[in-house]
Design an enzyme around this catalytic site. Structure first.
Site, PDB file in Angstrom:
ATOM      1  N   HIS A 172      29.359  21.094  38.533  1.00 55.71           N
ATOM      2  CA  HIS A 172      29.924  22.443  38.400  1.00 55.71           C
ATOM      3  C   HIS A 172      31.424  22.386  38.178  1.00 55.71           C
ATOM      4  O   HIS A 172      31.938  22.962  37.209  1.00 55.71           O
ATOM      5  CB  HIS A 172      29.618  23.287  39.638  1.00 55.71           C
ATOM      6  CG  HIS A 172      30.390  24.574  39.686  1.00 55.71           C
ATOM      7  ND1 HIS A 172      29.968  25.715  39.026  1.00 55.71           N
ATOM      8  CD2 HIS A 172      31.556  24.902  40.296  1.00 55.71           C
ATOM      9  CE1 HIS A 172      30.851  26.676  39.235  1.00 55.71           C
ATOM     10  NE2 HIS A 172      31.825  26.211  40.003  1.00 55.71           N
ATOM     11  N   HIS A 224      42.102  56.774  56.512  1.00 56.26           N
ATOM     12  CA  HIS A 224      42.430  57.295  55.191  1.00 56.26           C
ATOM     13  C   HIS A 224      43.936  57.402  54.942  1.00 56.26           C
ATOM     14  O   HIS A 224      44.342  57.742  53.830  1.00 56.26           O
ATOM     15  CB  HIS A 224      41.801  58.679  54.997  1.00 56.26           C
ATOM     16  CG  HIS A 224      40.326  58.648  54.755  1.00 56.26           C
ATOM     17  ND1 HIS A 224      39.446  57.968  55.566  1.00 56.26           N
ATOM     18  CD2 HIS A 224      39.569  59.203  53.770  1.00 56.26           C
ATOM     19  CE1 HIS A 224      38.209  58.120  55.102  1.00 56.26           C
ATOM     20  NE2 HIS A 224      38.262  58.857  54.012  1.00 56.26           N
TER      21      HIS A 224
END
Length: 677
Positions: free
Chosen positions: A271, A482
């Protein structure tokens, strides 16, 4: 090794011409990785057959014109296998990828970088390497093609986007966002070729993932096909069928990583490591490739060069069709693909600023942004807007756009769904395709979800616009999950990024003008939820925000303090100035809508705005880190510098209470100024 290996001798005998062309890719990949002692040879060796069939029989391209507007787009999402695209480009006769560049793979100054970089090579459509980004970016390219085909007609815009992806791309979460969006939009011009080799760095894919990828794509609205990734006839069959679909297509190409290597094929060892000289010699013997390192026999190279030039006639015919458009349409096509700003943009912005300076509205900068877009979108027909399911909060849709969907390809607004990362990557693809200018919105805190693609916007120099609303504790009751406090610092720390935090409707308009006229820098518009007064009451045609920072209010008494602020805190700075001036302390207020642009100004201008001597205070409902340069450097000093802002996460409460509790008030600024003096 538990995979059934194809009979290579039989393949060589049955498809001799194809075999030689594919072997050239494999040989170059092995040789280049070996010379660099770095790279990923297994994937190019495994996908060489698929790539050869694609380039020879299906991909619409002309190697002599890599920026031909109606070419098929080819995206190597599995960017670690970069020698696949470099080999293809060299073999096809790309002017930039010479044999010397192949030999210099992964070396300083080479165009053949470790992963494909679109800013180095014209024929590389997008920078890939972070897995999943390529396939998600390709969705944006496919959206752009559909949009422009509806606008200019099939005779001028009619091409496909082809993607090669691997198991890693499909495991990354962004891939689900991308394929869900593409399936819903029925992007029939998008074809994904899966290098299904069942190998990752750690070993077998099944060690970590047992997902039925074909069922997953089918469930998302894709047509699913399969082929033997080493049988050119079967590959051709699948790709031919893929081109007739009314939906996006996923092709399962069953391959063997490191195909042909006697000792390393079908294993993780091939790989990401060079094979070694001995294994390369054995592998070339299996291929019947009796040639030295980087040596391509003339007949094979000539065959590839013919593939590279086969699209020339089709491009010439396309140029004739383009020339048949009206002069105005030709000019518009050329302008938008060059990324040049619309001629009407400047006038639209100036008229808007003049009207708002007179009207003096008190609106949230997210609302101001919507007002600006209402003036911009009719004047800039290439904009394509959108939101990650927060249209009513981001205020990114104007009445004239229409919704882009399978029933209305002329629509210019995309409902991305709750897919912030997918949206950001798609916007990269929209820009990279050419002919459009994308912008999209979500809450500023959710830049965390989009960060991977946003970083690539900066790296590639894609001037996409991120409309990030609800920019501070000022959003109120939704609370600390948030409320962004570190996000301005993160964005400002990212190279080649303009982070705008406008203080009022005028600065918002100027930020939009700058964002839509650059061709190489993405912009982040951090916009407020709460209403803010118009502070620039005197109209000026000059874009003051282009300097990054400027004197908004000058000291009346002898100047002793300079207050610097952005966004909603500029109003606080002005109120503090009034109190300080009343106490006889001369105070200048500097608005800093974009630190990056201010840093880019010459020393003389920065010194004029921030002279030595006065105490300096920065005010921002965020962490201090980005302000240190302007407080302690640039002729400032720690003994006469202070910060009023956030040191921790926020809380859930109305905005006014939060500002008071966290001490971000005019009174706190006055107190700090007096203490410094």
């Amino acid at each position: 090794m538990d995979t059934a290996f194809p009979d290579i001798a039989a393949l060589r005998t049955a498809h001799p011409d194809h075999w030689q062309k594919a072997a050239a890719i494999r040989a170059l990949a092995m040789d280049a990785v070996q010379a660099a002692n770095s790279g990923h040879p297994g994937m190019p060796m495994g996908m060489a057959d698929v790539a050869t069939v694609l380039f020879e029989k299906h991909l619409k391209f002309d190697a002599s014109a890599p920026k031909w507007a109606d070419r098929d787009r080819f995206v190597l999402s599995a960017g670690h296998g970069s020698m696949l695209i470099y080999a293809l480009l060299y073999l096809c006769g790309d002017a930039q990828v010479t044999l010397d560049q192949i030999k210099q793979f992964r070396q300083w100054g080479a165009l053949t970088a470790g992963h494909p970089e679109n800013f180095l090579l014209d024929a590389v459509e997008t920078t890939t390497g972070p897995l999943g980004q390529g396939i998600a970016t390709a969705v944006g390219m496919a959206i752009a093609e559909e949009s422009l085909r509806a606008r200019y007609g099939k005779k001028v815009v009619d091409h496909k986007t082809w993607v090669i992806c691997g198991d890693g791309c499909l495991m990354e979460g962004i891939s689900q966002e991308a394929i869900g969006l593409a399936g819903m939009q029925k992007l029939s011009n998008l074809v994904v070729l899966w290098d299904n080799n069942n190998i990752t760095i750690d070993g077998r894919v099944t060690m970590a993932c047992i997902t039925d990828q074909k069922a997953r794509f089918a469930a998302s609205g894709w047509k699913v096909l399969s082929c033997d990734g080493h049988d050119p006839a079967d590959i051709d069959r699948a790709l031919t069928e893929a081109k007739t679909s009314d939906r996006p297509v996923f092709v399962d190409c069953k391959t063997i990583i490191g195909f042909g290597s006697p000792n390393k094929a079908d294993s993780y060892s091939v790989h990401g490591s060079a094979l070694g000289d001995a294994e390369i010699a054995l592998t070339k013997e299996v291929y019947g490739w009796a040639h030295g390192a980087f040596e391509i026999p003339a007949p094979v190279l000539e065959a590839w060069r013919a593939i590279g030039s086969r699209g020339a006639a089709e491009r010439a015919a396309w140029e004739e069709r383009l020339a048949a458009l009206s002069p105005a349409k030709q000019a518009e096509f050329a302008r938008t693909f060059a990324g040049e700003p619309a001629k009407k943009l400047g006038a639209a912005i100036r008229a808007f600023k003049k009207a708002q300076s007179e009207a003096k509205p008190k609106v949230a900068t997210r609302k101001a942004s919507e007002m600006v877009l209402a003036a911009i979108n009719p004047a800039v027909p290439e904009t394509i807007g959108g939101s990650a399911d927060l249209t009513g909060s981001n205020l990114t849709k104007t009445a004239d756009l229409g919704i882009f969907n399978p029933d209305n390809r002329k629509g210019r607004y995309v409902h991305y769904g709750i897919r912030e990362h997918g949206m950001a990557a798609a916007m990269n693809g929209l820009w990279l395709h050419g002919g459009v200018r994308p912008y999209g919105g979500t809450f500023f805190c959710f830049t965390d979800y989009a960060r991977g693609a946003m970083r690539l916007s900066s790296l590639m120099g894609n001037p996409v616009v991120y409309v990030m609303t609800h920019d501070s504790i000022g959003l109120g009751e939704d609370g600390p999950t948030h409320q962004p406090v570190e996000h301005l610092a993160i964005c400002r720390a990212t190279p080649n990024t303009w982070t705008f935090r406008p203080a009022d409707v005028i600065e918002t308009a100027e930020a939009w003008e700058l964002a839509l006229t650059t061709t190489e820098t993405p912009s982040i518009l951090a916009l407020s939820r709460q209403n803010l007064p118009t502070l620039r009451e005197k109209h000026t045609a000059t874009n003051l925000s282009a300097k990054g920072a400027y004197v908004l209010r000058e000291a009346e008494a002898k100047r002793q303090v300079i207050l610097m602020a952005t966004g909603s805190e500029v109003e606080i700075a002005i109120k503090a100035r009034e109190a300080l001036e009343a106490a006889g302390i001369g105070t200048r207020v500097v608005s800093v809508p974009c630190m990056e642009l201010f840093a880019a100004q010459d020393e003389a201008y920065r010194k004029k705005v921030l002279p030595a001597g006065p105490a300096r205070i920065a005010i921002e409902a965020a962490v201090q880190q980005p302000w240190d340069r302007w407080l302690y450097g640039e002729r400032g000093r720690a003994a006469k510098a202070g910060f009023v802002g956030m040191t921790d996460f926020g809380a859930s409460a109305p905005a006014e209470r939060l500002y008071a509790e966290f001490g971000i008030t005019a009174e706190a600024v006055v107190e700090k100024a007096k203490a410094l003096l």
